[in-house]
Design a protein around this motif. Structure first.
Motif, mmCIF file in Angstrom:
data_model
loop_
_atom_site.group_PDB
_atom_site.id
_atom_site.type_symbol
_atom_site.label_atom_id
_atom_site.label_comp_id
_atom_site.label_asym_id
_atom_site.label_seq_id
_atom_site.Cartn_x
_atom_site.Cartn_y
_atom_site.Cartn_z
ATOM 1 N N GLY A 37 0.808 -1.201 0.000
ATOM 2 C CA GLY A 37 0.000 0.000 0.000
ATOM 3 C C GLY A 37 0.843 1.252 0.000
ATOM 4 O O GLY A 37 2.065 1.218 0.070
ATOM 5 N N SER A 38 0.147 2.365 -0.056
ATOM 6 C CA SER A 38 0.858 3.635 -0.129
ATOM 7 C C SER A 38 0.910 4.340 1.224
ATOM 8 O O SER A 38 1.485 5.418 1.339
ATOM 9 C CB SER A 38 0.159 4.549 -1.146
ATOM 10 O OG SER A 38 -1.190 4.754 -0.784
ATOM 11 N N GLY A 39 0.248 3.761 2.265
ATOM 12 C CA GLY A 39 0.272 4.395 3.572
ATOM 13 C C GLY A 39 1.550 4.075 4.325
ATOM 14 O O GLY A 39 2.535 3.583 3.767
ATOM 15 N N SER A 40 1.517 4.348 5.606
ATOM 16 C CA SER A 40 2.694 4.086 6.434
ATOM 17 C C SER A 40 2.894 2.579 6.564
ATOM 18 O O SER A 40 1.941 1.814 6.680
ATOM 19 C CB SER A 40 2.522 4.700 7.830
ATOM 20 O OG SER A 40 2.402 6.112 7.731
ATOM 21 N N CYS A 41 4.143 2.179 6.527
ATOM 22 C CA CYS A 41 4.494 0.769 6.651
ATOM 23 C C CYS A 41 5.179 0.573 7.998
ATOM 24 O O CYS A 41 6.340 0.954 8.180
ATOM 25 C CB CYS A 41 5.417 0.330 5.509
ATOM 26 S SG CYS A 41 5.826 -1.429 5.548
ATOM 27 N N LEU A 42 4.432 0.037 8.954
ATOM 28 C CA LEU A 42 4.922 -0.084 10.320
ATOM 29 C C LEU A 42 5.066 -1.548 10.688
ATOM 30 O O LEU A 42 4.224 -2.380 10.343
ATOM 31 C CB LEU A 42 3.955 0.598 11.307
ATOM 32 C CG LEU A 42 3.649 2.088 11.056
ATOM 33 C CD1 LEU A 42 2.631 2.594 12.059
ATOM 34 C CD2 LEU A 42 4.939 2.911 11.131
ATOM 35 N N MET A 43 6.131 -1.848 11.396
ATOM 36 C CA MET A 43 6.352 -3.190 11.916
ATOM 37 C C MET A 43 6.509 -3.097 13.435
ATOM 38 O O MET A 43 7.295 -2.283 13.925
ATOM 39 C CB MET A 43 7.606 -3.826 11.303
ATOM 40 C CG MET A 43 7.477 -4.135 9.834
ATOM 41 S SD MET A 43 8.892 -5.082 9.235
ATOM 42 C CE MET A 43 8.653 -6.611 10.155
ATOM 43 N N GLU A 44 5.732 -3.906 14.132
ATOM 44 C CA GLU A 44 5.777 -3.890 15.594
ATOM 45 C C GLU A 44 6.668 -5.023 16.080
ATOM 46 O O GLU A 44 6.482 -6.176 15.681
ATOM 47 C CB GLU A 44 4.368 -4.040 16.160
ATOM 48 C CG GLU A 44 4.342 -3.968 17.683
ATOM 49 C CD GLU A 44 2.929 -4.019 18.224
ATOM 50 O OE1 GLU A 44 2.155 -3.110 17.924
ATOM 51 O OE2 GLU A 44 2.613 -4.985 18.937
ATOM 52 N N MET A 88 9.075 -6.922 28.831
ATOM 53 C CA MET A 88 8.817 -6.909 27.390
ATOM 54 C C MET A 88 8.512 -5.481 26.958
ATOM 55 O O MET A 88 7.676 -4.809 27.567
ATOM 56 C CB MET A 88 7.661 -7.835 27.017
ATOM 57 C CG MET A 88 7.456 -7.915 25.503
ATOM 58 S SD MET A 88 6.304 -9.221 25.036
ATOM 59 C CE MET A 88 4.813 -8.517 25.750
ATOM 60 N N HIS A 89 9.224 -5.033 25.950
ATOM 61 C CA HIS A 89 9.078 -3.679 25.425
ATOM 62 C C HIS A 89 8.620 -3.743 23.978
ATOM 63 O O HIS A 89 9.062 -4.610 23.216
ATOM 64 C CB HIS A 89 10.416 -2.931 25.504
ATOM 65 C CG HIS A 89 10.983 -2.910 26.898
ATOM 66 N ND1 HIS A 89 10.670 -1.948 27.837
ATOM 67 C CD2 HIS A 89 11.852 -3.765 27.516
ATOM 68 C CE1 HIS A 89 11.320 -2.199 28.975
ATOM 69 N NE2 HIS A 89 12.045 -3.304 28.804
ATOM 70 N N HIS A 90 7.762 -2.830 23.604
ATOM 71 C CA HIS A 90 7.212 -2.805 22.243
ATOM 72 C C HIS A 90 7.866 -1.663 21.454
ATOM 73 O O HIS A 90 7.943 -0.527 21.927
ATOM 74 C CB HIS A 90 5.697 -2.622 22.292
ATOM 75 C CG HIS A 90 4.995 -3.783 22.901
ATOM 76 N ND1 HIS A 90 4.558 -4.867 22.170
ATOM 77 C CD2 HIS A 90 4.683 -4.057 24.196
ATOM 78 C CE1 HIS A 90 4.002 -5.743 22.979
ATOM 79 N NE2 HIS A 90 4.057 -5.277 24.222
ATOM 80 N N ILE A 91 8.296 -2.025 20.276
ATOM 81 C CA ILE A 91 8.994 -1.061 19.404
ATOM 82 C C ILE A 91 8.297 -1.066 18.051
ATOM 83 O O ILE A 91 7.942 -2.132 17.519
ATOM 84 C CB ILE A 91 10.481 -1.444 19.241
ATOM 85 C CG1 ILE A 91 11.199 -1.297 20.585
ATOM 86 C CG2 ILE A 91 11.149 -0.597 18.181
ATOM 87 C CD1 ILE A 91 12.647 -1.731 20.540
ATOM 88 N N VAL A 92 8.101 0.092 17.503
ATOM 89 C CA VAL A 92 7.513 0.233 16.172
ATOM 90 C C VAL A 92 8.592 0.757 15.227
ATOM 91 O O VAL A 92 9.229 1.776 15.505
ATOM 92 C CB VAL A 92 6.301 1.175 16.184
ATOM 93 C CG1 VAL A 92 5.784 1.376 14.763
ATOM 94 C CG2 VAL A 92 5.214 0.610 17.078
ATOM 95 N N VAL A 93 8.800 0.021 14.135
ATOM 96 C CA VAL A 93 9.786 0.422 13.129
ATOM 97 C C VAL A 93 9.035 0.781 11.851
ATOM 98 O O VAL A 93 8.258 -0.038 11.323
ATOM 99 C CB VAL A 93 10.795 -0.719 12.843
ATOM 100 C CG1 VAL A 93 11.800 -0.266 11.789
ATOM 101 C CG2 VAL A 93 11.508 -1.125 14.125
ATOM 102 N N GLU A 94 9.235 1.960 11.383
ATOM 103 C CA GLU A 94 8.611 2.398 10.132
ATOM 104 C C GLU A 94 9.574 2.145 8.979
ATOM 105 O O GLU A 94 10.729 2.556 9.015
ATOM 106 C CB GLU A 94 8.240 3.876 10.199
ATOM 107 C CG GLU A 94 7.593 4.368 8.904
ATOM 108 C CD GLU A 94 7.244 5.857 8.959
ATOM 109 O OE1 GLU A 94 6.678 6.355 7.985
ATOM 110 O OE2 GLU A 94 7.569 6.497 9.981
ATOM 111 N N ILE A 95 9.075 1.457 7.975
ATOM 112 C CA ILE A 95 9.865 1.179 6.774
ATOM 113 C C ILE A 95 9.591 2.295 5.770
ATOM 114 O O ILE A 95 8.473 2.424 5.250
ATOM 115 C CB ILE A 95 9.512 -0.191 6.160
ATOM 116 C CG1 ILE A 95 9.504 -1.291 7.234
ATOM 117 C CG2 ILE A 95 10.480 -0.531 5.049
ATOM 118 C CD1 ILE A 95 10.826 -1.452 7.941
#
Length: 787
Positions: A100-107, A118-125
């Motif tokens: 898609g053309s929106g934000s590409c996020l990986m949790e 446990m820590h949550h991190i979001v990585v934007e591609i």
């Protein structure tokens, strides 16, 4: 005022409750952190220092098992336990990952132990400009009437660019011309190019226009794609089909059966005859998946379902439908059909154990974290809401995390090892759909088991290479992925390298055809492994026994002629008695058992009363004595066949010649030599030898006469002695014919020399033809005739 006071009181209570939850679960999961990384970067690229940002001591990362946990099999990121850096594990393709053309996020979930956090991190591609715009077709043709008014627009094929943001398509350009221009229409998130007529056409001046439309993206440097546009100017009808609606909006449940009618569109054209006949079609610029799911009837405008829908795959479909008349040139009307898929509860919840401590100390306090689990459901809305609980009576409970559907398994009472040394915790997750679907957690505690070990299989030889020869199967008492079994062969010997196993079903194929005569048995090992974490496996030894087929015909060993054919000539005296052994046919079969058991039979004998054949030994014997009326030559054809289900056979030919006793006596002494020289040069050497012996015979007669005249009694020592001999004749042959006696005397012959009788003289035959004339002249023979 009273209502405002109540509102403030509720707000304060809610704030206090949230603060308490944060204090209780603050050590288990902290606030999310965000990073970004461009796609297509090399493996090992550092995204950020997670340990530093989390305030973790770098020296304790290894001891605390600092790591990334993910439910996905394709882990794109990993942490370096030495410095705490989050780095790329393998190449990332944003277009393949996010579609898609929106934000590409990986949790990502970062897990540390001692204490367990446990820590949550979001990585934007982020996108890079690695794709050029491309058209679904490289050429597009239009037929435009010359009386078409300026300002008319014609939809062009839209280009596709998988890149997003500024790297997507920004504009379209067209080659410079007098009649056409490009106009861009924004629809949703895509730009649709239109060819606009800015000046009237004149077919008499120019009946065809060739243009190039270029799609350009916003990357640096920009990338582009080109579409060839051809316009044919014709006279045509002046009314285009018109739909009753410009936009059709349809809602349909995802579980409707294949073949269901989604909707029916209707367009009208005021023209008559072929100019008013309408054909419907889908736009060629749609995604390929749309053509696979929906089918449009070109005559009725009815859209039907070709394959099953899946809300989790796509929630909405947009179809561009064209209605074209059959005028010259055809005119086209367009509409858009928006199909919204409604979710049904068709996916069960999935339980993932992200961390598990297999042991716990009995002096652990209530609230000690034993495991972290996450529960997901692919459905949406109420169907995706999940209720999780422990269903068996154990001193443990589930505590929710600040993030939805993430739980900690903690102790709720003190434990006593002496009372209960081991617990099995069963967690049930149920969604809120109608009807609800539940999933019970499973631990991978069972390894795959084969029904028998070892396994025995029997395989008939000459199997088809590449075909399945046998199948193995194992069972696993676990469920879901813990029971999904894959198979592989242990390459421990040469035969195993010619075998392949289907990892999914255990079917084993052979890459070659096996031959019983070269390989009678072999074995190999098959390993069955489940898909649990960690995976469990077991192996089994497979013993394969090759079964013989009747695939080898008998081979004749005797008789065998010099050219390789199974033919032979046997000469026997005419005066032999009944039961005389003529010859023995010998044969061999490479098969075993009945397939190699040979039987002999006599075919086409010239006289059934003369010869008999032993069917088991192959011996040919006379059945009676010969008479003067019997023919001198008999041809015997012997059939040798095995006892297979479909018997194979070979034939041998024996020609029996009847000779007079004196000829048989001489033939018995020279038989082997006659079989050696059968080429075209034998006659030539025989003539030379015959001539030499004749000359020697005349010389011998003269010498004998001279010896008689001299009355010498010791002629052997006077005329025959040479320096290399001791004065005696070394070799003689005697035979009798009727009332006459013959004796042939001469020096010792070399090994392999034979005497061949002739009608008028005798011939010496030596294996070495080059030395034949020398030996004949050096060692003369004397032929003595006496009555």
């Amino acid at each position: 005022m009273e209502s405002e006071r109540l509102f403030r009181s509720k707000k304060c209570c809610w704030f206090a409750f949230s603060l308490i939850l944060l204090l209780i679960f603050g050590n288990q999961a902290l606030a999310e952190m965000r990073y970004s990384v461009p796609e297509e970067v090399k493996d090992g690229t550092v995204v950020g220092n997670v340990a530093k940002d989390l305030g973790l001591d770098k020296s304790s990362l290894i001891d605390r098992r600092f790591r990334v946990v993910s439910g996905s099999k394709d882990a794109f990121f990993e942490v370096n336990p030495d410095n705490g850096a989050l780095q790329v594990r393998k190449k990332i393709d944003r277009e393949e990952l996010c579609h898609g053309s929106g934000s590409c996020l990986m949790e990502l979930k970062i897990l540390v132990e001692n204490p367990l956090e446990m820590h949550h991190i979001v990585v934007e591609i982020t996108d890079v400009n690695d794709h050029s715009p491309s058209f679904s077709e490289t050429e597009q043709a239009f037929q435009i009437a010359e009386h078409t008014s300026p300002g008319a627009r014609f939809e062009l094929h839209a280009a596709r660019d998988p890149d997003a943001g500024i790297n997507s398509i920004r504009t379209y350009t067209i080659t410079s011309n007098d009649h056409f221009d490009i106009e861009i229409s924004q629809s949703d998130e895509e730009k649709i190019p239109f060819l606009m007529l800015k000046k009237s056409l004149d077919r008499e001046q120019k009946n065809k226009h060739l243009l190039f439309v270029t799609a350009v993206d916003g990357g640096k440097p920009p990338r582009s794609g080109t579409l060839n546009v051809s316009i044919i100017v014709l006279d045509s009808n002046d009314n285009r089909p018109t739909f009753s609606q410009e936009i059709y909006q349809i809602e349909i449940q995802e579980n409707v059966p294949i073949g269901t009618t989604v909707t029916r569109m209707h367009a009208i054209d005021p023209d008559e005859d072929s100019n008013g006949e309408i054909e419907y079609s889908l736009s060629k610029t749609l995604a390929r998946k749309v053509y696979e799911i929906f089918e449009l009837d070109s005559l009725t405008g009815q859209i039907t379902l070709k394959t099953a829908l899946d809300f989790e795959d796509s929630e909405i479909y947009r179809l561009d439908v064209q209605a074209s008349d059959k005028g010259q040139p055809p005119l086209t009307g367009r509409c858009r059909v928006i199909i919204k898929v409604k979710d049904v509860n068709d996916n069960p919840p999935e339980i993932e154990v992200t961390s598990l401590s297999n042991t716990v100390s009995e002096d652990s306090k209530p609230g000690t974290v034993i495991s972290l689990i996450s529960v997901t459901d692919k459905d949406s809305g109420v169907n995706g809401k999940i209720i999780s609980r422990i269903i068996n009576d154990v001193p443990f409970e589930l505590k929710p995390s600040y993030k939805e559907n993430i739980y900690s398994v903690v102790t709720k009472d003190f434990l006593d090892r002496e009372e209960v040394p081991q617990y099995e915790i069963t967690i049930k997750a149920t969604d809120c759909g109608e009807p609800p679907i539940a999933t019970i957690s499973d631990v991978n505690d069972n390894s795959p088991q084969f029904s028998q070990s070892p396994l025995y299989f029997y395989l008939v030889e000459n199997n088809v290479a590449g075909a399945s020869i046998l199948s193995v199967s194992a069972q696993d008492n676990d469920v879901n992925e813990n029971a999904a079994i894959s198979y592989h062969i242990v390459r421990e010997n040469e035969v195993a390298s010619f075998l392949n196993v289907n990892s999914d079903n255990g079917h084993i194929t052979a890459l070659k055809s096996f031959d019983f005569e070269t390989l009678k048995t072999f074995h190999f090992q098959v390993v069955a492994t489940d898909s649990g974490a960690p995976s469990l496996s077991s192996n089994v030894t497979v013993n394969v026994f090759i079964l013989d087929q009747n695939d080898n015909a008998p081979v004749i060993l005797y008789p065998l002629s010099s050219n390789g054919s199974a033919e032979g000539v046997e000469e026997i005296p005419r005066n032999v008695n009944a039961g005389h052994l003529v010859t023995k046919v010998r044969a061999y079969d490479a098969d075993i058992g009945y397939n190699g058991w040979l039987l002999f039979s006599l075919q086409e004998p010239t006289d059934h009363s003369l010869f008999g054949l032993d069917r088991y030994t192959g011996q040919i014997r006379t059945l009676r004595s010969f008479t003067e009326t019997d023919e001198t030559e008999h041809k015997l054809v012997i059939l040798v066949k095995d006892n297979g289900n479909v018997s194979l056979s070979a034939t041998a030919t024996v020609i029996v010649k009847l000779v007079e006793p004196k000829e048989a006596f001489a033939a018995s002494d020279v038989k082997s030599a006659a079989k050696v020289d059968e080429d075209d040069n034998v006659t030539f050497y025989l003539m030379i030898t015959l001539g030499s012996v004749s000359v020697l015979f005349l010389i011998s007669i003269i010498v004998l006469i001279a010896m008689q005249c001299s009355k010498s009694t010791d002629y052997t020592s006077k005329y025959l002695q040479e320096t290399n001999y001791d004065g005696t004749l070394c070799h003689s042959i005697q035979y009798r014919s009727g009332d006459k006696r013959y004796m042939l005397v001469g020096p010792r012959m070399s090994i392999g020399s034979t005497i061949v009788p002739g009608s008028h003289a005798n011939t010496l035959v030596l294996p070495d033809r080059r030395r034949a004339s020398e030996e004949v002249s050096k060692y003369p023979y004397f032929f003595i005739y006496s009555t």
